[in-house]
Structure formats: C-alpha cells, structure tokens
Design an enzyme around this catalytic site. Structure first.
Site, PDB file in Angstrom:
ATOM      1  N   HIS A  22     -10.544  -4.987  12.352  1.00 27.41           N
ATOM      2  CA  HIS A  22      -9.464  -5.431  11.675  1.00 27.41           C
ATOM      3  C   HIS A  22      -9.053  -6.852  12.627  1.00 27.41           C
ATOM      4  O   HIS A  22      -8.286  -6.566  13.453  1.00 27.41           O
ATOM      5  CB  HIS A  22      -8.304  -4.347  11.596  1.00 27.41           C
ATOM      6  CG  HIS A  22      -7.294  -4.793  10.464  1.00 27.41           C
ATOM      7  ND1 HIS A  22      -5.925  -4.545  10.704  1.00 27.41           N
ATOM      8  CD2 HIS A  22      -7.096  -5.740   9.516  1.00 27.41           C
ATOM      9  CE1 HIS A  22      -5.281  -4.890   9.559  1.00 27.41           C
ATOM     10  NE2 HIS A  22      -5.993  -5.389   8.871  1.00 27.41           N
TER      11      HIS A  22
ATOM     12  N   SER B 135       0.520  -7.586  11.745  1.00 30.94           N
ATOM     13  CA  SER B 135       1.527  -8.499  10.857  1.00 30.94           C
ATOM     14  C   SER B 135       2.567  -8.975  11.874  1.00 30.94           C
ATOM     15  O   SER B 135       3.304  -8.346  12.485  1.00 30.94           O
ATOM     16  CB  SER B 135       2.309  -7.862   9.530  1.00 30.94           C
ATOM     17  OG  SER B 135       2.855  -8.461   8.882  1.00 30.94           O
TER      18      SER B 135
ATOM     19  N   ARG C  13       0.580  -1.120   0.013  1.00 30.21           N
ATOM     20  CA  ARG C  13      -0.060   0.044   0.067  1.00 30.21           C
ATOM     21  C   ARG C  13       0.834   1.279  -0.040  1.00 30.21           C
ATOM     22  O   ARG C  13       2.075   1.184   0.588  1.00 30.21           O
ATOM     23  CB  ARG C  13      -0.970  -0.080   1.149  1.00 30.21           C
ATOM     24  CG  ARG C  13      -2.131  -1.069   1.269  1.00 30.21           C
ATOM     25  CD  ARG C  13      -2.999  -1.066   2.520  1.00 30.21           C
ATOM     26  NE  ARG C  13      -2.124  -1.078   3.755  1.00 30.21           N
ATOM     27  CZ  ARG C  13      -1.765  -0.001   4.442  1.00 30.21           C
ATOM     28  NH1 ARG C  13      -2.018   1.325   4.222  1.00 30.21           N
ATOM     29  NH2 ARG C  13      -1.233  -0.249   5.694  1.00 30.21           N
TER      30      ARG C  13
ATOM     31  N   ASP D 120      -9.557 -11.344   8.237  1.00 25.50           N
ATOM     32  CA  ASP D 120      -9.064 -10.157   8.346  1.00 25.50           C
ATOM     33  C   ASP D 120      -9.966  -8.938   8.736  1.00 25.50           C
ATOM     34  O   ASP D 120      -9.595  -7.959   9.236  1.00 25.50           O
ATOM     35  CB  ASP D 120      -8.296  -9.831   6.910  1.00 25.50           C
ATOM     36  CG  ASP D 120      -7.517  -8.727   6.959  1.00 25.50           C
ATOM     37  OD1 ASP D 120      -6.603  -8.535   7.957  1.00 25.50           O
ATOM     38  OD2 ASP D 120      -7.506  -7.635   6.104  1.00 25.50           O
TER      39      ASP D 120
ATOM     40  N   LYS E 133      -2.063 -13.849  13.857  1.00 24.52           N
ATOM     41  CA  LYS E 133      -3.441 -13.841  13.487  1.00 24.52           C
ATOM     42  C   LYS E 133      -4.002 -14.840  12.823  1.00 24.52           C
ATOM     43  O   LYS E 133      -4.862 -15.574  13.121  1.00 24.52           O
ATOM     44  CB  LYS E 133      -3.680 -12.348  12.999  1.00 24.52           C
ATOM     45  CG  LYS E 133      -5.254 -12.082  13.096  1.00 24.52           C
ATOM     46  CD  LYS E 133      -5.566 -10.592  12.643  1.00 24.52           C
ATOM     47  CE  LYS E 133      -4.785 -10.344  11.035  1.00 24.52           C
ATOM     48  NZ  LYS E 133      -5.382  -8.974  10.636  1.00 24.52           N
ATOM     49  N   THR E 134      -3.233 -14.793  11.527  1.00 27.35           N
ATOM     50  CA  THR E 134      -3.776 -15.983  10.590  1.00 27.35           C
ATOM     51  C   THR E 134      -3.739 -17.210  10.843  1.00 27.35           C
ATOM     52  O   THR E 134      -4.333 -18.284  11.090  1.00 27.35           O
ATOM     53  CB  THR E 134      -3.276 -15.869   8.914  1.00 27.35           C
ATOM     54  OG1 THR E 134      -3.432 -14.426   8.696  1.00 27.35           O
ATOM     55  CG2 THR E 134      -3.673 -16.627   8.108  1.00 27.35           C
TER      56      THR E 134
ATOM     57  N   ARG F 152       2.194 -12.147  -1.081  1.00 29.37           N
ATOM     58  CA  ARG F 152       0.620 -12.300  -0.949  1.00 29.37           C
ATOM     59  C   ARG F 152      -0.024 -13.413  -1.716  1.00 29.37           C
ATOM     60  O   ARG F 152       0.267 -13.683  -2.906  1.00 29.37           O
ATOM     61  CB  ARG F 152      -0.239 -10.828  -1.055  1.00 29.37           C
ATOM     62  CG  ARG F 152       0.385  -9.873  -0.084  1.00 29.37           C
ATOM     63  CD  ARG F 152      -0.176  -9.895   1.115  1.00 29.37           C
ATOM     64  NE  ARG F 152      -0.063  -8.876   2.225  1.00 29.37           N
ATOM     65  CZ  ARG F 152      -0.577  -8.985   3.377  1.00 29.37           C
ATOM     66  NH1 ARG F 152      -1.492  -9.546   3.770  1.00 29.37           N
ATOM     67  NH2 ARG F 152      -0.180  -7.856   4.245  1.00 29.37           N
TER      68      ARG F 152
ATOM     69  N   LYS G 253      -8.162  -2.637   0.881  1.00 28.51           N
ATOM     70  CA  LYS G 253      -8.267  -1.964   2.027  1.00 28.51           C
ATOM     71  C   LYS G 253      -9.058  -0.655   1.664  1.00 28.51           C
ATOM     72  O   LYS G 253      -9.568   0.033   2.953  1.00 28.51           O
ATOM     73  CB  LYS G 253      -6.989  -1.658   2.141  1.00 28.51           C
ATOM     74  CG  LYS G 253      -5.809  -2.936   2.812  1.00 28.51           C
ATOM     75  CD  LYS G 253      -6.619  -3.372   4.048  1.00 28.51           C
ATOM     76  CE  LYS G 253      -6.018  -4.445   4.913  1.00 28.51           C
ATOM     77  NZ  LYS G 253      -6.501  -5.175   5.769  1.00 28.51           N
TER      78      LYS G 253
END
Length: 526
Positions: free
Chosen positions: A217, A235, A56, A254, A239-240, A319, A198
């Site tokens: 988020h 990050s 981003r 997410d 979390k994932t 990604r 996003k």
C-alpha cells in the site's frame, strides 16, 4: 454451496438483454446523467454523492471460510469469516435482484500492470457511474492480452440491495464479501465506489505473496536515470503530494507489487483525496479532474458547476477518481525496476520524531509493521487531542495474511537490492500539535530529494536516545537545527516527556507481533 449452479447463474446474468457490455466512458457518463445519478462540473468531471456511506465499511467486510484458504488467513476483526452456505444464499439473492434491473453495466479489466502477475477482472454494476469508476481505476484492456477468463475475479456490486442481518448473516444492510474459491467479490447496501477498488487490493494482497510478490500500500515513482522510490504513509502524511514530482515519472499513487522483475502498479487509475485541494499545491491532481473523472461527495455550486474542495459538509473523505494517463508524467505501462529508496511517511502530532532518519533493515521492518501516524482532534468523533494510531504495513484493513509474512518479504527485498530506507516526519516541529508548527513542506521536499539523490548516504548521523533512529546532522536546503527535534523545543523536559509517551505507545502496539524475531522487536524504542 453449489459452485456450478452459482457460476452458471452469474454467466446467465451477464448474457441478459439488459446488460450494457464494455460501453465507452462517454456513453457511461451519458447514461449516468440520463439516470439522474450525477451531474457534470464546470471542468466536465462527473459529480456524484454516495448517500449514507461516504467511506469504506470495514466492519461489514467478510471472507468466505473455505477449506483451501482457511489455514492461511489471519482471521480477526479485519478478516471476519462468513460460512459458505450463508454466502451462497446471499449471493443467490443478489443475482436475482440484479436480474430484475432495467439495465446492468458490465466491463472487463485487469489488476496488475505486469502481465506475469495480472489478474483478469469482470465488473458488474447496477449504477452507470460505478462502471465509470471501475473503468478508470482498473487497468483497461488493449485487446492484445491473454485474458485467461478462467482465472478472472468478478465484482458483483448491488448498492440498492439491502441485506437483512437476521436472515442474511451480515452485520448490517451493507456487506463486502470475498470468496476465493468462487473468485467473486460481492458488494451490497453501499454506494461507496471505493469498496470495489479496495476489495481487489485485498484479493491481490492474498494472491501476490503466494507468487513470491510483495503487495504494498504505497505510491511509487521513478527518476530520469531509472531509480525507483516507494512512499508508504497513511492518510494525511503527504504520500500523494510527495510522490507527485514533476521531475519524476509516476508509477502509481496507491497500490503496487514488487516482484523479481521490479515494481508494478496494481491499478490503472488514481483515487485522490480532495479535501482542501488547490491548484497551487497539487496541480497534477487539480488538472486531472476533468471529463472522464469522477468526483465523490464534493460539494458543487449548482449555478456555476464549480467544486468547493474546502466544503466538507458531506464528508471529509471527498475523492476524485481518474485514469493515471491524466497525470502528465505518468509512466506507461506502469512497470519499472527495483526500488533504490523507500520512504516511510508519518505525521507525528507529538512533534518528537526527527524530520528524517535513516533506518537499518530491522528498523525498517519494525516501522513497516507499526505503520504509525497521528489522528488529529476533530478528524473523528470523540478525538479531542492528538492520538497515536498504528496501521500494520500501512494498510491493515487490506491484509488477509499474517503481517509478519509481508514484513519478512520486505526485509528480504531490502537485503537483496541494497535499498536505502528513511523515516520522514511531515508532522510537527518545535512542539506538539497546538504548540509547534507543521513541518515546512519546502524542507520536507528537500529532505526527500536528498534521500532520493543519495546525498544522505555518506552524511554523519547521530542516534536518537528514545527511538534509536539515525538522524543526519546535515541535509542540503534544511537548517541543521531543524533536523534534531529536541533542539527545536524551548522546553526540553516537555520534549523528553512527549518522546517517552510516544515511545511507550510504539512498544504497547508492537506487543501483538509475537511471530517476529527479537532482533526486529529490539529495533524499536527501548
């Protein structure tokens, strides 16, 4: 700004003969290959590179300063204003640019799995692979919905249009602009597809709280008994990994909303980081990367077509985008009840936060507003030692409204639904980064499981003297001494010094939150 003329020009653009409308994924992938936009990997995933922009571009993001929203937005470095006339002129140029293309790709979709709060979307791309991304990340229509086209938001993405900052009022050649009155996201100068995802999340972070829905988020999953868990974390915090539990159904990885009905996924797909991805550690993500998925900036062997997830020569921000249905235990539709447990994840490189601690409501609001984790040496240019980093509500770049608004909503929902909240440190134990060791994933999984099952609710706790956190004295599957961070350090004085340093960082960061109550301010380190 002449709203009517811009809307009609957009409608005319979509009706042109060069528009490919709602092509199936297979046709879009075929178009991508024919146009030289990417190649297929050995598993059938579409592999692409995004050029100069591999992430981003937050400094190039703007919100149009319109009378209906100007008093609601938290203007500043995250939400930069751009004037209506400047936006209109640039919008006109982009539409003219796209009108000259040999092909345009357009699709319809939605954001928000709960139909009560669903936002219709129209996505216009000049790259076929961008359309694959959009179709997989947003919710795909099934033909039965009330489309409510008059409420639709349109994404107009023109990566080959380069802005002239002097003429167009942008900061660089790239721009991401949201107009709430025109209901348009205008993207140009960047090929990074994540800007589409996003931008709509930012839009939902404005629209949902206006409907008394907390936008978040976070990832979310649900157990076999219907219990729901939320996982917040920046990050690298896990979390994932921790939300991808074979014994629980994935709601989403997410972005979520929390309404009076419960929790719902905002998206229809997943956008997972691929750096160091392995089949052993993250089999669900590994197996989802097949035909229909998109790999961004992953180095692929040209002879074998095999991705090398350890190669970060293009970017560390590699990604994979894929529809949520490729996760075997994904919940469909992605809607569930109210959360029973919330877990805030942090990777503390100072090695002083407890591996797990139970939070009061005020502590939960404090740590939600803080959004702490650590940047490690080498992850960013100029970072030579671990640094504390804070991202408000674990999603500062995507919050148009004042942060206190989201925190207050979280506190109300914690009270209303009697939610248990835990802070879990997936970072270092026994010393800081370079001295101690990364927390054993087996222990972290055991702690998360104990939190989700309710086993920690009645366990005795001790209060940490630096952070005021309530640390369980026992957790099934975890040695008791591991739970007390000071006990894992050989040099207790060094622990005290590091703990004071991090506590000071927390306090300094929290000075910016003037609008919150003293009770919340006092819930942090003293």
């Amino acid at each position: 700004m002449n709203t009517i003329s811009l809307q009609s020009e957009l409608e005319n653009l979509v009706k042109q003969n060069n528009v490919q409308l709602n092509l199936p994924i297979s046709s879009l992938i075929e178009k991508s290959l024919m146009r030289g936009e990417g190649s297929l990997t050995s598993t059938g995933a579409l592999s692409v590179e995004t050029g100069a922009y591999t992430g981003r571009s937050p400094k190039d993001k703007f919100i149009v300063n319109e009378s209906s929203i100007t008093d609601k937005i938290e203007w500043g470095p995250v939400n930069q204003p751009i004037e209506k006339e400047v936006f209109a002129a640039l919008y006109q140029k982009v539409l003219e640019h796209l009108g000259k293309k040999e092909e345009l790709f357009v699709s319809d979709g939605f954001a928000g799995a709960d139909q009560t709060y669903r936002l219709p979307l129209k996505v216009i791309n000049e790259f076929a692979w961008h359309q694959v991304f959009a179709r997989q990340l947003f919710i795909r229509p099934n033909g039965l919905e009330d489309k409510r086209e008059e409420n639709a938001f349109t994404i107009v993405s023109a990566p080959t249009f380069k802005a002239d900052p002097v003429v167009d009022g942008t900061r660089s050649e790239a721009f991401v602009i949201v107009s709430f009155e025109e209901r348009v996201v205008l993207i140009g100068g960047t090929e990074y597809a994540g800007e589409m995802k996003k931008s709509i999340f930012s839009v939902m972070n404005f629209l949902l709280p206006e409907q008394d829905v907390l936008s978040m988020h976070c990832s979310a999953n649900t157990g076999r008994e219907g219990d729901v868990a939320l996982f917040f974390g920046l990050s690298g915090t896990g979390k994932t990994t921790l939300s991808a539990d074979p014994n629980r159904s994935l709601i989403g990885d997410d972005e979520h909303g929390w309404s009076s009905n419960g929790v719902f996924n905002i998206e229809g797909g997943c956008y997972a980081k691929c750096v160091n991805l392995s089949q052993e550690k993250e089999p669900q993500i590994w197996n989802a990367i097949r035909f229909g998925s998109v790999l961004e900036n992953v180095v692929v062997d040209p002879q074998t077509g095999q991705p090398n997830y350890d190669d970060i020569s293009l970017t560390e921000n590699t990604r994979a985008a894929y529809p949520i249905e490729l996760i075997p235990n994904a919940l469909t539709p992605s809607v569930s009840g109210h959360p029973n447990t919330i877990i805030f994840l942090t990777a503390d490189a100072f090695g002083v936060l407890p591996p797990i601690s139970k939070l009061t409501k005020e502590q939960a609001m404090y740590h939600f507003l803080s959004g702490y984790t650590s940047k490690l040496a080498g992850t960013e240019r100029g970072v030579t030692s671990p640094e504390a980093t804070f991202s408000t509500c674990f999603g500062a770049p995507f919050l148009p409204l004042p942060a206190a608004r989201y925190a207050e909503m979280l506190g109300e929902k914690i009270d209303q639904h009697d939610v248990n909240v835990y802070l879990v440190n997936t970072g270092w134990s026994g010393g800081p980064y370079g001295v101690g060791n990364r927390m054993n994933l087996k222990y972290t999984r055991a702690m998360v499981q104990a939190a989700l099952s309710g086993e920690l609710r009645s366990v005795e706790t001790v209060t940490d003297e630096f952070f005021g956190l309530h640390i369980p004295t026992h957790c099934p599957g975890v040695p008791d001494h591991v739970l007390q961070p000071r006990d894992t350090w050989e040099d207790k004085d060094a622990y005290d010094a590091k703990a004071k340093e991090l506590a000071t960082n927390f306090k300094d960061n929290f000075l910016k939150f003037n609008a919150v109550s003293e009770k919340i301010k006092n819930a942090g380190p003293q």
